[in-house]
Design an enzyme around this catalytic site. Structure first.
Site, PDB file in Angstrom:
ATOM      1  N   ASP A   1       5.111   7.710   5.328  1.00  0.00           N
ATOM      2  CA  ASP A   1       5.129   8.956   5.039  1.00  0.00           C
ATOM      3  C   ASP A   1       3.828   9.685   5.872  1.00  0.00           C
ATOM      4  O   ASP A   1       3.671  10.798   5.691  1.00  0.00           O
ATOM      5  CB  ASP A   1       5.031   9.733   3.586  1.00  0.00           C
ATOM      6  CG  ASP A   1       3.775   9.058   2.991  1.00  0.00           C
ATOM      7  OD1 ASP A   1       3.659   7.876   2.848  1.00  0.00           O
ATOM      8  OD2 ASP A   1       3.151   9.979   2.481  1.00  0.00           O
TER       9      ASP A   1
ATOM     10  N   LYS B   1      -8.085   7.692   7.883  1.00  0.00           N
ATOM     11  CA  LYS B   1      -9.476   8.177   8.442  1.00  0.00           C
ATOM     12  C   LYS B   1      -9.307   7.385   9.846  1.00  0.00           C
ATOM     13  O   LYS B   1      -9.262   6.134   9.867  1.00  0.00           O
ATOM     14  CB  LYS B   1     -10.565   7.800   7.799  1.00  0.00           C
ATOM     15  CG  LYS B   1     -10.942   8.689   6.577  1.00  0.00           C
ATOM     16  CD  LYS B   1     -12.192   8.615   5.965  1.00  0.00           C
ATOM     17  CE  LYS B   1     -12.664   9.494   4.600  1.00  0.00           C
ATOM     18  NZ  LYS B   1     -12.943   8.847   3.560  1.00  0.00           N
TER      19      LYS B   1
ATOM     20  N   THR C   1       9.961   4.881  -4.129  1.00  0.00           N
ATOM     21  CA  THR C   1       8.859   4.264  -4.798  1.00  0.00           C
ATOM     22  C   THR C   1       8.027   5.225  -5.055  1.00  0.00           C
ATOM     23  O   THR C   1       7.920   6.440  -4.739  1.00  0.00           O
ATOM     24  CB  THR C   1       8.341   3.296  -3.826  1.00  0.00           C
ATOM     25  OG1 THR C   1       7.720   3.790  -3.029  1.00  0.00           O
ATOM     26  CG2 THR C   1       9.184   2.259  -3.256  1.00  0.00           C
TER      27      THR C   1
ATOM     28  N   ASP D   1      -3.323 -12.486   0.427  1.00  0.00           N
ATOM     29  CA  ASP D   1      -3.125 -11.575   1.580  1.00  0.00           C
ATOM     30  C   ASP D   1      -1.951 -11.989   2.569  1.00  0.00           C
ATOM     31  O   ASP D   1      -2.053 -13.138   2.939  1.00  0.00           O
ATOM     32  CB  ASP D   1      -4.683 -11.683   2.474  1.00  0.00           C
ATOM     33  CG  ASP D   1      -4.667 -10.991   3.799  1.00  0.00           C
ATOM     34  OD1 ASP D   1      -3.780 -10.400   4.031  1.00  0.00           O
ATOM     35  OD2 ASP D   1      -5.920 -10.916   4.165  1.00  0.00           O
TER      36      ASP D   1
ATOM     37  N   ASP E   1      -0.502   0.832   3.160  1.00  0.00           N
ATOM     38  CA  ASP E   1      -1.735   1.417   3.011  1.00  0.00           C
ATOM     39  C   ASP E   1      -1.699   2.204   4.485  1.00  0.00           C
ATOM     40  O   ASP E   1      -2.059   1.644   5.363  1.00  0.00           O
ATOM     41  CB  ASP E   1      -2.800   0.607   2.744  1.00  0.00           C
ATOM     42  CG  ASP E   1      -2.775   0.119   1.197  1.00  0.00           C
ATOM     43  OD1 ASP E   1      -2.840   0.744   0.360  1.00  0.00           O
ATOM     44  OD2 ASP E   1      -2.424  -1.053   1.226  1.00  0.00           O
TER      45      ASP E   1
ATOM     46  N   GLU F   1       9.145  -9.253   1.537  1.00  0.00           N
ATOM     47  CA  GLU F   1       8.548  -7.905   1.586  1.00  0.00           C
ATOM     48  C   GLU F   1       6.987  -7.923   1.535  1.00  0.00           C
ATOM     49  O   GLU F   1       6.461  -8.751   0.523  1.00  0.00           O
ATOM     50  CB  GLU F   1       9.095  -7.294   0.280  1.00  0.00           C
ATOM     51  CG  GLU F   1       8.693  -5.908   0.272  1.00  0.00           C
ATOM     52  CD  GLU F   1       9.233  -4.945  -0.975  1.00  0.00           C
ATOM     53  OE1 GLU F   1      10.088  -5.557  -1.563  1.00  0.00           O
ATOM     54  OE2 GLU F   1       8.645  -3.825  -1.238  1.00  0.00           O
TER      55      GLU F   1
ATOM     56  N   PHE G   1       4.939   5.683  -4.096  1.00  0.00           N
ATOM     57  CA  PHE G   1       4.056   5.969  -2.990  1.00  0.00           C
ATOM     58  C   PHE G   1       5.003   6.939  -2.139  1.00  0.00           C
ATOM     59  O   PHE G   1       4.424   8.050  -1.567  1.00  0.00           O
ATOM     60  CB  PHE G   1       3.648   4.777  -2.132  1.00  0.00           C
ATOM     61  CG  PHE G   1       2.583   4.185  -2.688  1.00  0.00           C
ATOM     62  CD1 PHE G   1       1.121   4.974  -2.339  1.00  0.00           C
ATOM     63  CD2 PHE G   1       2.495   3.194  -3.495  1.00  0.00           C
ATOM     64  CE1 PHE G   1       0.145   4.158  -3.164  1.00  0.00           C
ATOM     65  CE2 PHE G   1       1.587   2.493  -4.082  1.00  0.00           C
ATOM     66  CZ  PHE G   1       0.281   3.130  -3.908  1.00  0.00           C
TER      67      PHE G   1
END
Ligand code: SAM
Length: 220
Positions: free
Chosen positions: A164, A132, A199, A105, A128, A53, A201
């Protein structure tokens, strides 16, 4: 693969519970990043069907999935220490001995540490969004990133993603189409998988009336 940095380290204080869990359990369940790979990780990923994950956040899905799948080995990757502390706490509380974490990372972990043909599946939930336009290049799920996962997946190994952010969802779908080794049996977004718990988010997205999109592709 071009080096993208898909995260910002959010400065957030650890709660007492998270700090205590990090102190007590980090050495047992976390594997250090090593550019040259790690025998411990190779053994872990090759001794049972392995699911990785990427960006587990607070670890809600990781812990629930691990609890439901005691037969699998689950590797979580994230750089967000409060979430690592919380997941370590859950690992200990729920006795999830088949979970390991690398605090580093994911792009580097993927290119240096994961053995070929070792992964039965990859989960990426609510990465994430970098909404923009000028930041879109920092989005994790792009063709080179997906290509870097291909050699690590077993045949018929899957990548399951949710977001989403509609334009990111479309970009993910397009990126999957751009990788010949990936097949999408839904030919678009898939039905929500009932096992995936909500979750933080996801809740945030729903509160903004965003539609949740899910993608499930397999290596041919
Ligand atoms: C928006 S949060 C979503 C967390 C969780 N999957 C959820 O659904 O709540 C994205 C997470 O991915 C992590 N992340 C982003 N890029 C990463 C990378 N390259 N390596 C490791 N973790 C990363 C962030 O630290 C963050 O915890």
């Amino acid at each position: 693969m071009n080096k993208i940095r898909s995260y910002v380290l959010r400065p957030k204080r650890l709660t007492n519970l998270q700090a205590r869990a990090l102190e007590a359990y980090r050495s047992t369940y976390c594997i250090d990043f090593h550019e040259e790979g790690s025998d411990e990780l190779t053994e872990f990923l090759t001794s049972a069907p392995a699911i990785m994950e990427i960006g587990f956040g607070m670890g809600e899905v990781t812990a629930a999935f691990a609890q439901a799948h005691p037969d699998k080995h689950i590797l979580g990757l994230d750089v967000f220490l409060p979430g690592v502390g919380k997941l370590l706490y859950e690992i200990h509380e729920r006795r999830l001995e088949h979970v390991r974490i690398i605090v580093h990372d994911a792009v580097e972990v993927i290119s240096h540490m994961i053995p070929a043909d070792s992964l039965a599946g990859v989960h990426i939930f609510f990465p994430d969004p970098w909404p923009k336009k000028r930041h879109h290049k920092r989005r994790l799920v792009q063709v080179p990133f997906l290509q870097s996962l291909i050699p690590l997946l077993q045949k018929q190994g899957y990548i399951y993603m949710a977001t989403d952010w509609e334009d990111y969802a479309l970009q993910m779908l397009e990126a999957c189409r751009g990788v010949e080794e990936l097949e999408n049996s839904s030919n678009g977004f898939c039905e929500p998988q009932s096992w995936r718990p909500m979750t933080k988010f996801e809740k945030r997205g729903l509160a903004k009336d965003h539609v949740i999109r899910e993608i499930l592709v397999r290596k041919r």
